[in-house]
Motif scaffolding. Structure first.
Motif, short mmCIF file in Angstrom:
data_model
loop_
_atom_site.label_atom_id
_atom_site.label_comp_id
_atom_site.label_asym_id
_atom_site.label_seq_id
_atom_site.Cartn_x
_atom_site.Cartn_y
_atom_site.Cartn_z
N TYR A 125 0.84 -1.20 0.00
CA TYR A 125 0.00 0.00 0.00
C TYR A 125 0.88 1.26 0.00
CZ TYR A 125 -3.83 -3.05 1.60
OH TYR A 125 -4.78 -4.03 1.72
N TYR A 180 0.45 5.40 1.00
CA TYR A 180 -0.36 6.45 1.61
C TYR A 180 0.43 7.74 1.62
CZ TYR A 180 -3.81 3.13 3.39
OH TYR A 180 -4.79 2.18 3.48
N TYR A 191 -3.10 0.45 -3.89
CA TYR A 191 -2.57 -0.77 -3.33
C TYR A 191 -2.32 -1.80 -4.43
CZ TYR A 191 -7.06 -3.44 -3.24
OH TYR A 191 -8.22 -4.11 -3.55
N LEU A 212 -4.18 -9.78 1.29
CA LEU A 212 -5.20 -8.73 1.32
C LEU A 212 -6.31 -9.02 2.33
CD1 LEU A 212 -5.71 -7.84 -2.44
CD2 LEU A 212 -4.57 -6.47 -0.68
N ASN A 252 -7.34 -8.74 5.20
CA ASN A 252 -7.48 -8.02 6.46
C ASN A 252 -6.45 -8.37 7.52
OD1 ASN A 252 -9.85 -6.54 5.62
ND2 ASN A 252 -10.79 -8.56 5.61
N GLU A 253 -5.26 -8.69 7.10
CA GLU A 253 -4.14 -8.81 8.02
C GLU A 253 -3.72 -7.40 8.42
OE1 GLU A 253 -3.28 -13.09 7.41
OE2 GLU A 253 -2.49 -11.63 8.80
N LYS A 254 -2.86 -7.30 9.41
CA LYS A 254 -2.41 -5.97 9.80
C LYS A 254 -1.41 -5.44 8.79
CE LYS A 254 1.41 -7.04 12.97
NZ LYS A 254 1.87 -6.92 14.38
N LEU A 255 -1.35 -4.13 8.69
CA LEU A 255 -0.40 -3.46 7.82
C LEU A 255 0.89 -3.19 8.58
CD1 LEU A 255 -2.69 -0.84 6.05
CD2 LEU A 255 -2.09 -3.14 5.29
N PHE A 258 4.04 -0.81 8.44
CA PHE A 258 4.41 0.44 7.81
C PHE A 258 5.91 0.67 7.82
CE2 PHE A 258 0.64 2.90 6.79
CZ PHE A 258 -0.36 2.19 7.45
N GLY A 259 6.39 1.34 6.77
CA GLY A 259 7.74 1.85 6.75
C GLY A 259 7.80 3.19 7.46
N SER A 260 8.99 3.75 7.53
CA SER A 260 9.17 5.04 8.23
C SER A 260 8.84 6.23 7.35
CB SER A 260 10.60 5.15 8.73
OG SER A 260 10.87 4.13 9.67
N TYR A 276 -4.50 2.22 14.91
CA TYR A 276 -3.05 2.21 14.77
C TYR A 276 -2.48 3.32 15.64
CZ TYR A 276 -2.88 -1.05 10.86
OH TYR A 276 -2.97 -2.18 10.08
N LEU A 288 0.00 -1.54 14.51
CA LEU A 288 -1.36 -1.92 14.85
C LEU A 288 -1.53 -2.02 16.36
CD1 LEU A 288 -4.13 -2.90 13.74
CD2 LEU A 288 -3.24 -5.23 13.97
N TYR A 338 -9.85 -3.65 -0.97
CA TYR A 338 -9.15 -3.90 0.27
C TYR A 338 -8.41 -2.66 0.76
CZ TYR A 338 -10.12 -8.86 -0.23
OH TYR A 338 -10.74 -10.07 -0.32
N TYR A 357 -7.70 0.58 2.98
CA TYR A 357 -7.99 1.02 4.33
C TYR A 357 -8.13 2.54 4.31
CZ TYR A 357 -6.24 -3.57 5.84
OH TYR A 357 -6.05 -4.91 6.02
#
Lengths: 114, 114
Positions: A33, A35, A48, A98, A100-103, A105-107, B36, B46, B100, B102
């Motif tokens: 994904y 954002y 995504y 896809l 609905n597992e947790k995401l 994230f990178g920094s 989150y 999460l 999918y 978010y």
């Protein structure tokens, strides 16, 4: 690697230039994904991927934005002819699937357009 | 389309006091809900998620949230906060079928005071 890696961590560019932002997801994660996080705006969904395909790219703000993913791994987000309003933190996240597992994230990449 | 509203942009609270961070969502179909947390200078991680079953969900660090379908809410609570809970908290929603992606709220900055 152990986590999602994004590069560069900071990018300063001049208005009108093109930029490429890179994301290395966790190995084996098929979902990826992008954002955008702006001050006071929360996280804005961009696109995504499932594997190399992008089922939903509805969040890309304009045709200056594009993204691709190759080999089911690395993804690049390209912004052409950057504008000052493109300044933000660009976050990448990956997930094992896809469903609905947790995401994870990178920094992020802090992009500043002067 | 779904959306998320976090009514409070900032919440100051004294250490060891209880806290509630509010989240309301809008969707015409069934949803999954997430919280989150982003600690200073760290990536998002999460805290907890609601997929189905019991409407009271417990997460890490003593946080819990309750899914209320009639009020379309998913408020986050902790009975006694610590200084280390100072962070930004994001509520997120995704639908149970179709896309999918978010959708995240604008975030609530929790500041715990000594």
């Amino acid at each position: 690697g152990a986590g999602v890696s994004q590069s560069p961590s900071n990018k300063v560019t001049e208005k009108g230039k093109d930029v490429e932002l890179r994301c290395d997801p966790i190995s084996g994660h098929t979902a990826l994904y992008w954002y955008r996080q702006s001050l006071g705006q929360g996280l804005e969904f961009l696109i995504y991927f499932q594997g190399n395909s992008a089922p939903d790219k509805s969040g890309l703000p304009s045709d200056r934005f594009s993204a691709e993913r190759t080999g089911g791994s690395v993804s690049t987000l390209t912004i052409q002819r950057t504008q000052q309003e493109d300044s933000a933190v660009y976050l990448c996240a990956s997930s094992p699937s896809l469903s609905n597992e947790k995401l994870f994230f990178g920094s992020g990449t802090q992009l500043s357009v002067l | 389309a779904q959306s998320v509203t976090q009514l409070d942009s900032q919440v100051p609270v004294f250490e060891e006091a209880p806290v509630e961070l509010r989240c309301n969502y809008s969707s015409s179909v069934s949803v999954y809900l997430f919280w989150y947390v982003q600690y200073p200078n760290q990536g998002l991680q999460l805290l907890l998620k609601y997929l189905s079953g019991s409407t009271l969900v417990k997460g890490i660090n003593g946080f819990e949230a309750e899914f209320n379908k009639s009020q379309t809410s998913f408020h986050l609570r902790k009975p006694s906060v610590h200084i280390s809970d100072t962070a930004e908290y994001f509520c997120a929603v995704t639908v149970t079928s179709g896309t999918y992606k978010y959708i995240f709220g604008t975030g609530t900055r929790l500041k715990v005071l000594a």
